[in-house]
Structures are given as structure tokens and as C-alpha cells.
Design an enzyme around this catalytic site. Sequence first.
Site, PDB file in Angstrom:
ATOM      1  N   PRO A  31       0.830  -1.202   0.000  1.00  0.00           N
ATOM      2  CA  PRO A  31       0.000   0.000   0.000  1.00  0.00           C
ATOM      3  C   PRO A  31       0.866   1.255   0.000  1.00  0.00           C
ATOM      4  O   PRO A  31       1.684   1.451   0.888  1.00  0.00           O
ATOM      5  CB  PRO A  31      -0.784  -0.102   1.314  1.00  0.00           C
ATOM      6  N   GLU A  32       0.692   2.065  -1.004  1.00  0.00           N
ATOM      7  CA  GLU A  32       1.355   3.362  -1.055  1.00  0.00           C
ATOM      8  C   GLU A  32       0.324   4.428  -0.713  1.00  0.00           C
ATOM      9  O   GLU A  32      -0.858   4.121  -0.530  1.00  0.00           O
ATOM     10  CB  GLU A  32       1.935   3.600  -2.454  1.00  0.00           C
ATOM     11  N   ARG A  91       3.427  -9.611   6.653  1.00  0.00           N
ATOM     12  CA  ARG A  91       4.730  -9.401   7.308  1.00  0.00           C
ATOM     13  C   ARG A  91       4.609  -8.822   8.712  1.00  0.00           C
ATOM     14  O   ARG A  91       5.613  -8.597   9.372  1.00  0.00           O
ATOM     15  CB  ARG A  91       5.606  -8.494   6.434  1.00  0.00           C
TER      16      ARG A  91
END
Length: 265
Positions: free
Chosen positions: A2-3, A104
Site C-alpha cells: 500500500p502506497e 509481514r
Amino acid sequence: MPELPEVETVVRGLQQTIVGETIIDIEAPWEKALNPDDAYDSVVGKTIQSVSRRAKFIIIELEVGALVVHLRMTGKLTPVFPEKYITVILHFRSGQALYFQDMRKFGRMVFTKDPADLLGHLGPEPLSADFTLMVFMQMLRTKKRTIKPLLLDQTFLAGLGNIYVDEALFQAGIQPESSASAVPKQNVVRLHSAIQSILSASIQAQGTTILNFSHGDNQSGTFQAALRVYGRKDQPCVMCDTPIEKIKLGQRGTHFCPECQTNFS
DNA sequence: CGGCCATCCTGCACGC
DNA sequence: TGCGTGCAGGATGGCC
């Protein structure tokens, strides 16, 4: 991953789906993502008032205080039950739920009485009206730091990530190791314009990226195709055919064209 | 002040 | 085939 534009789209989606929902329970299978003991009493029974974004943070406002979320690299917020990697679940009175999924496990959700406490250190929003060329020139003038790590510093400018910085510096003709204060005015003008146009274009292309996300982990989309230096090591520069170089700078993979980008120092 | 390092995590792309 | 190694990345905090 996600940016900023994806965070923006997530926020717009949440505004449609979770505002007005009352939280009746929290589960945190991964307690590092949210400590349920800290948050439970402040959050359970509260109703979501609004959802907004600051930099890459998502702010879920309650009657008192807010849940502040950072997705980091692999975090997702979804009303659809994900089979794997769930770190936090908010259960709503309606029977719906919001799942924080994060392969993660770098993402975090924090309850705070005042979001400003967590967000006050952030620099200006690159797409806000406040971020003018004059302001940007003033910001850079006194900085002796290397330009790329400076642009990644969220206290300097909020919201840029590794990919956008490489792309913006390419578009502005600035080698990433340049000293910020040494960049000529002409290139600062180009950099300011590049930051805004690249972010805007990414927000436009965002729909496609998000679509790919919801279909699985396929990251290839228009956004990927629009990249001109990032991830293109040894491939010919789109402008001059010189092979793109990749170096390590501030612990970040850094891509640039040695021909098109000048090292100002 | 500025730069560098480790840390947190996991999947994946390597090379042998 | 299968194993080990290293890399990717946002943000923080510690050190020189």
C-alpha cells in the site's frame, strides 16, 4: 504494497463501509499489531464517527479518541474474511467486521485519545494547497542532507515512499545522492512538479492497483507499467537508453539513470 | 545535525 | 530436488 494513493482509496472505502458502526469486540491474534488490554475499554462500545488520512496513516475517529492505523508494507483493512495473516479483528454490532490482514506483521493499530499526539511530527502533505513551490524551496534551502533520504523523511515531507521518490528524482533530473541545498532552482521546480504529478497520476491509477489486490497478489497493473526507473536495474533508460543503475542509499534500493540525473553537491 | 545500523517479519528469487 | 542465503521495505531508536 500500500502506497499513499492506496491508503487514500482504502480510506474512501472505509468511509462508505464502517462509519456509524459500533465496535462490540476486539480480537488481536497478533498482539504486537494492537494490544487489546490497552485498547479494549476505550474502543469497545464506541461508534465510528469518521475515517480520514494523514500521510500513510488511517485515522478512525471514535466519540472520544481514535484508532490510528499504519499498514506499512503488506497491511490491508478489509470487511471480507481473509483466510490467513489476520492480526486484528474489530467486530461490529451490525454483525459485520473489519479485518486487519498483514503478512509481514509490520502494520500497527493504536488507540489514542488525541491523534495529533501521533501525527504532529509529520511534514506537509505533498498534495495540499500549503505545499507550494515557494514553501518547498524554503524547506530545501537550509538542508545539507542527501536529497533522497530527506524526501523519505516523513517529518520533512509526509507520504512519499521509496518508489515515488526514485520516480520523482528521475523526472526532475536529480541524482539521488545530491545534496538538498545544492540542487539548482530549475531542478527544484521540476521536483516539486514531479512529486505532485506522480502522486496524482498514481491516485488515478489506483483503482487498477486495488483491483489487483482484491483479486489476489498480482501487483502488475498500470501503476507498475508507469514506473520509469524503479525496479528497472540494467534496463535501458526510457529517455536515453543508458542502463538504469541500482545502488543502496540509506538502506533503500535506489534506482536512477546516470545520464539523465545530475549529481549536485 | 546527519548518516548509518539494527530491528521487526515473511515470501520469494536466487545459486549450488 | 532441496536447501541455505539474502533481499525487500516504513518507521523508530540508538550510536558515532
